[in-house]
Design a protein around this motif. Structure first.
Motif, short mmCIF file in Angstrom:
data_model
loop_
_atom_site.label_atom_id
_atom_site.label_comp_id
_atom_site.label_asym_id
_atom_site.label_seq_id
_atom_site.Cartn_x
_atom_site.Cartn_y
_atom_site.Cartn_z
N ASP A 270 -11.32 -20.83 34.62
CA ASP A 270 -12.16 -21.98 35.01
C ASP A 270 -13.06 -22.41 33.86
O ASP A 270 -13.20 -23.61 33.58
N ARG A 271 -13.65 -21.45 33.18
CA ARG A 271 -14.53 -21.78 32.07
C ARG A 271 -13.74 -22.39 30.91
O ARG A 271 -14.19 -23.33 30.26
N TRP A 309 -3.51 -21.90 32.66
CA TRP A 309 -4.15 -22.91 31.81
C TRP A 309 -3.26 -23.45 30.70
O TRP A 309 -3.52 -24.53 30.17
#
Length: 359
Positions: A270-271, A309
């Motif tokens: 998420d970061r 990602w």
């Protein structure tokens, strides 16, 4: 010298295998329909059905064809015997342990899961693995004939045990799924290899997994290349380009960018996704360096990018790869839902059908 004729036992075995495969495909057939489907005589089909019925593999379904009054003899429909057994398809991931029971027709007839804590404790994973396997089989109402396991850790090629490598984000320890699931036949492989094998219609490519962990599968001529110990594709320690053009180990890049989960080497997805354009540019360049190493050593036809990602950063990865001396097409993975489980399911079904048709 005339070639030796196949033995009668071999001919019967091959015929029985064809009958079983026809019943897997069509679910129910009469002896006459089996004869037409396989291309054998009706008596031969009837003898095969008799042998398979005696072995408990085939049964009369109780259904009949219309017959009598000028419409010919009544035909009996045969199908596979009920409760022949299922295959277990199991995944071990940071999210938990999941088990599915798959029947010979390819249908998922039961599924159960267990969450696991972080940090991971090997004893908890072992208990969860045993529990989900037992619960799934109980829900299916059939015994398991075999199990196929995908694990988010390196797997020793010879023993099937999970291997604990430095900086791996999911440190289960030296878990032994085959021992836990004994006496079943158990096949264990790394999750990235299963995800790669699930990609459709590809035979020569590298599957780059970019998620909480980092991995790569090399597929050549349709086969995963696992290496001497089964550790091919462990890319975390490859040297690549880091911030300011410095050489850095791939896994260390994310520490330098403050993109790791606290207290672990796992990447905070998420970061990472929320980080800015400059950070994405650095990561894209680093991934391109990894691709360059893979291309130099494995010469894949294309690079497939999967993970939580990797596909989202393709617009940063592709331009960086295009600047490399040896260019190769880069694209996102076709399967995005549960690619590891998809690969495990396919292999489990293939092995289940083979166990029924060759014994």
């Amino acid at each position: 010298m005339k070639p030796a004729k196949p033995s009668l036992d071999l001919v019967r075995s091959v015929t029985d295998e064809h009958v079983l495969r026809a019943l897997i495909q069509h679910r129910r057939l009469t002896r006459a329909e089996l004869a037409v489907e396989i291309g054998i005589s009706k008596p031969t089909a009837g003898e095969s059905v008799r042998r398979l019925t005696e072995r408990g593999l085939v049964a009369d379904t109780g259904e009949r064809t219309p017959g009598g009054r000028g419409r010919g003899r009544v035909g009996l429909y045969y199908g596979l015997a009920p409760k022949l057994g299922v295959a277990l398809a199991i995944t071990i991931t940071p999210a938990g342990v999941a088990a599915e029971c798959i029947d010979v027709y390819g249908e998922v007839v039961a599924r159960t899961t267990r969450p696991i804590d972080r940090p991971v404790h090997p004893s908890q994973v072992a208990a969860a693995l045993e529990e989900v396997a037992a619960e799934a089989c109980a829900a299916a109402g059939q015994p398991a004939r075999l199990a196929v396991v995908g694990a988010a850790d390196p797997v020793d090629r010879e023993t099937g045990r999970l291997v604990q490598l430095p900086d791996a984000p999911f440190l289960v320890g030296e878990l032994d799924p085959a021992a836990i699931l004994a006496p079943l036949e158990v096949v264990v492989d790394n999750d990235v290899n299963w995800a790669a094998l699930a990609e459709p219609a590809l035979r020569d490519f590298a599957y780059l997994y970019l998620g909480e962990g980092l991995g790569c599968a090399i597929v050549n001529d349709g086969e995963v290349r696992r290496g001497h110990a089964g550790l091919t594709g462990e890319i975390a320690h490859l040297l690549t380009t880091g911030p300011d053009g410095r050489a850095v180990r791939f896994i260390d890049l994310f520490g330098e960018l403050s993109l790791r989960r606290e207290g672990t080497t796992a990447i905070d997805v998420d970061r990472l996704l929320a980080s800015g354009s400059a950070t994405h540019e650095i990561i894209g360049t680093a991934v391109a360096g990894v691709v360059a190493a893979v291309v130099a050593l494995a010469d894949p036809q294309e690079i497939v990018v999967g993970g939580s990602w990797g596909p989202a950063l393709l617009d940063r990865i592709r331009p960086a790869v295009d600047r490399m001396p040896r260019r190769v097409p880069v694209r996102a993975a076709t399967l995005t839902g549960e690619p590891v489980l998809d690969g495990v399911r396919v292999d489990a079904l293939t092995r289940l059908r083979a166990s029924m048709t060759t014994h």
